[in-house]
Structure formats: structure tokens, C-alpha cells
Design a protein around this motif. Structure first.
Motif, short mmCIF file in Angstrom:
data_model
loop_
_atom_site.label_atom_id
_atom_site.label_comp_id
_atom_site.label_asym_id
_atom_site.label_seq_id
_atom_site.Cartn_x
_atom_site.Cartn_y
_atom_site.Cartn_z
N ASP A 1 -54.81 11.69 -39.56
CA ASP A 1 -54.96 10.38 -38.75
C ASP A 1 -56.29 10.83 -37.91
O ASP A 1 -56.25 11.69 -37.17
N GLY A 2 -57.18 10.06 -37.98
CA GLY A 2 -58.51 10.25 -36.90
C GLY A 2 -58.24 10.27 -35.59
O GLY A 2 -58.82 11.15 -35.15
N GLU A 3 -57.44 9.54 -34.80
CA GLU A 3 -57.10 9.78 -33.74
C GLU A 3 -56.48 11.14 -33.27
O GLU A 3 -56.58 11.45 -32.28
N VAL A 4 -55.56 11.35 -34.16
CA VAL A 4 -54.80 12.66 -34.12
C VAL A 4 -56.00 13.96 -34.08
O VAL A 4 -55.94 14.89 -33.39
N GLN A 5 -56.61 13.86 -35.06
CA GLN A 5 -57.76 14.89 -35.16
C GLN A 5 -58.67 14.81 -33.93
O GLN A 5 -58.88 15.98 -33.53
N LYS A 6 -59.19 13.88 -33.45
CA LYS A 6 -59.81 13.95 -32.22
C LYS A 6 -59.14 14.51 -31.07
O LYS A 6 -59.48 15.42 -30.27
N THR A 7 -57.82 14.07 -30.79
CA THR A 7 -57.17 14.24 -29.75
C THR A 7 -56.82 15.93 -29.70
O THR A 7 -56.69 16.78 -28.96
N PHE A 8 -56.33 16.37 -31.02
CA PHE A 8 -55.64 17.64 -31.30
C PHE A 8 -57.08 18.70 -30.81
O PHE A 8 -56.84 19.68 -30.39
N LYS A 9 -58.10 18.38 -31.44
CA LYS A 9 -59.24 19.16 -31.12
C LYS A 9 -59.69 19.39 -29.49
O LYS A 9 -59.82 20.40 -29.20
N ARG A 10 -59.44 18.01 -28.97
CA ARG A 10 -59.81 18.10 -27.45
C ARG A 10 -58.82 19.23 -26.83
O ARG A 10 -58.86 20.04 -26.17
N ILE A 11 -57.47 19.24 -27.38
CA ILE A 11 -56.18 20.09 -26.84
C ILE A 11 -56.73 21.47 -26.87
O ILE A 11 -56.62 22.47 -26.14
N LEU A 12 -57.17 21.74 -28.34
CA LEU A 12 -57.28 22.95 -28.56
C LEU A 12 -58.52 23.68 -27.85
O LEU A 12 -58.74 24.69 -27.51
N GLU A 13 -59.64 23.02 -27.69
CA GLU A 13 -60.90 23.20 -26.96
C GLU A 13 -60.37 23.58 -25.34
O GLU A 13 -60.96 24.62 -24.81
N LYS A 14 -59.41 22.78 -25.03
CA LYS A 14 -59.01 22.96 -23.53
C LYS A 14 -58.16 24.43 -23.55
O LYS A 14 -58.30 25.23 -22.63
N GLN A 15 -57.77 24.73 -24.64
CA GLN A 15 -56.83 26.20 -24.79
C GLN A 15 -57.87 27.07 -24.92
O GLN A 15 -57.49 28.25 -24.84
N GLY A 16 -59.25 26.72 -25.00
CA GLY A 16 -60.22 28.08 -25.23
C GLY A 16 -60.76 28.41 -26.62
O GLY A 16 -61.68 29.11 -26.59
N LEU A 17 -60.46 27.45 -27.60
CA LEU A 17 -60.96 27.50 -28.93
C LEU A 17 -62.17 26.95 -29.12
O LEU A 17 -62.67 25.72 -28.51
N THR A 18 -63.32 27.32 -29.81
CA THR A 18 -64.76 26.95 -29.89
C THR A 18 -64.74 26.50 -31.35
O THR A 18 -64.31 27.23 -32.22
#
Length: 279
Positions: free
Chosen positions: A163-180
């Protein structure tokens, strides 16, 4: 699935102690990671699960023939030098990691999910090729353990098909964790130099070239059905262009008495899907 969940659980506990304990008023020195012990914990979890299956075999009076199997003809299965006769055969041989052209896997510096689960140490830097579930799962584990993780993905979204919203939110969470993330990039190859790896990629939008250096490169570009050595071609079993065993709605192949389930047929490559089909 099992070893990666064990490491996800362990690294999540570490993340909690570093990020959230103080907020909750739980004070104390921040724990350090003993990687050898964490790997031993992961192996112990695997052991408990596999022993559980072994016990179920015994309980249900299932004979376990250990060795490489092949199907010389319908109604016969060969294990080692012995041939066993049977009315029905179910192929449930699973899948293997798929690589990319120009990327040679050695399971030490350039690894699949298999090598990523047993690295000799926690790398300082890691490049993950592919932003699917497996790459992000292992990327999360190492990012929590202190590795600088960069994910290179060919598409412009992570977790393709979700789901598109899951993709966006999940990416934000991972970026917050430090992933680039480097999105819309086609990997051209991986070169080795002085025990490190250099990942070359081209940006899809402008065809520009770039490289990334890393101690470890994780190739997480999906999985492919594993049917090597079964002898399916000589049996005349229909295969899809993607190497999957073709089945009807009842998991039957085009050869009488031979069925197939799990990762080696069409559909999501997930353990619970295979289990469901088995039942």
C-alpha cells in the motif's frame, strides 16, 4: 524467516534501551552488544524450532529420509542410491536468493540473506541492494547495531506491491532509524578492493553514474524457486518462464501423482503461505 526475526527481536531490545528507556524513567548504563552471543541466541532459536518439527515427525510417525532427492519417474523418489515407491509426491523445495548480473556473491563481503545472518563482525558500513522486505529487515538489524546502512533501489518506492501509504510511512520510520535511501538507481556491478566493496550504479532519471563504498554489500534482489537436481525437465513437468513449477488450483502439476507447494510455485514466497498449501 526464523533467524532474521530472532536478530530483529534482539536488535529491537537494544534499540529500546538506547532510545526509549530514559524517557520511561528506566535509568542505567547503556548495554553493549556481544555479537558472538547474539548469533548464538539466533542459532538457539533456530535449533528450538527445527527440533520442534523433528518431534512432530516422530509424533505423527513420519519417516525422514535424509539426503538429496530426485524424481526418476512418477511414483518413485530417489534418495542417495535408494529408490522409494509412492503414490503421491509433493515438491516443496523452497527458494534460493537471486543475484544480479555483475555481482558475485562470496557470502563474506558480498552476501545474500544467508551470509548476512552470520557475519563475523558488525560492519561499520553496509550497502543493501534492493528495498524489499528481506533487505529492509536485515538493514534494520544492522542499523540498530550501529552500522551505517545505505539502501539502493531500482524503483522509486520501497517494499514494491505494498500500500502506498505504508510505503511512505515505513520509509520515514526507517530514515529516522538512520537508514539512507538511493531510489531509482540501477546497480551495474560490485568491485572488490582491499577487502572492501565498491557498488557502481546508474540513476534512472538522468543516466548519471555513481559509486558507494562499503565493508559489506547485501544483495536482496528477491528469491528464485529452487528445483535443482529434481529431474523435473526429463519428467516433462511444466515450468513457468520464472522457473516456478506450474500447478492447477489443487497444487497438482501436469504429471499425475506429482504436486507442488510453497516458494517453488507461483505466489508470495512466505512460510505461512507454504504451510497453508501443505495443509
Amino acid at each position: 524467516c526464523i533467524p532474521s526475526k530472532a536478530l530483529l527481536h534482539a536488535s529491537h531490545q537494544l534499540h529500546e534501551t538506547h532510545e526509549n528507556f530514559e524517557k520511561m524513567g528506566i535509568m542505567g548504563a547503556k548495554p553493549k552488544v556481544d555479537w558472538t552471543k547474539m548469533l548464538a541466541y539466533k542459532d538457539d532459536v533456530i535449533g528450538q524450532n527445527t527440533k520442534g518439527i523433528e518431534f512432530l515427525f516422530k509424533k505423527n510417525k513420519i519417516d525422514w529420509l535424509k539426503g538429496w532427492g530426485s524424481i526418476p519417474e512418477p511414483g518413485k523418489v530417489k534418495v542417495g542410491d535408494e529408490v522409494f515407491e509412492t503414490k503421491n509426491i509433493v515438491i516443496a523445495t523452497g527458494s534460493d536468493s537471486a543475484s544480479l548480473p555483475g555481482v558475485e556473491v562470496d557470502e563474506k563481503t558480498v552476501v545474500t540473506s544467508t551470509g548476512a545472518l552470520e557475519l563475523s563482525g558488525i560492519p561499520k558500513t553496509m550497502v543493501v541492494i534492493g528495498a524489499g522486505v528481506i533487505g529492509l529487515e536485515m538493514g534494520s538489524v544492522y542499523a540498530r547495531l550501529g552500522t551505517r546502512v545505505t539502501v539502493v533501489e531500482y524503483l522509486d518506492k520501497i517494499t514494491p506491491g505494498m500500500d502506498g501509504e505504508v510505503q511512505k510511512t515505513f520509509k520515514r520510520i526507517l530514515e529516522k532509524q538512520g537508514l539512507t535511501f538511493v531510489m531509482g538507481a540501477a546497480v551495474q556491478g560490485v568491485e572488490m578492493a582491499k577487502g572492501k566493496a565498491k557498488v557502481a550504479y546508474k540513476m534512472n532519471k538522468d543516466d548519471s553514474d555513481a559509486t558507494l563504498d562499503a565493508e559489506v554489500v547485501l544483495v536482496a534482489t528477491g528469491r528464485k524457486p529452487f528445483t535443482d537436481g529434481l529431474g523435473l525437465k526429463s519428467l516433462g513437468i511444466n515450468m513457468s518462464p520464472r522457473g516456478q513449477v506450474e500447478t492447477d488450483a489443487h497444487w497438482k502439476t501436469n504429471v499425475d501423482g506429482i504436486y507442488a507447494i510453497g516458494d517453488c510455485i507461483a505466489g508470495p514466497m512466505l512460510a505461512h503461505k507454504a504451510e497453508d498449501e501443505g495443509m
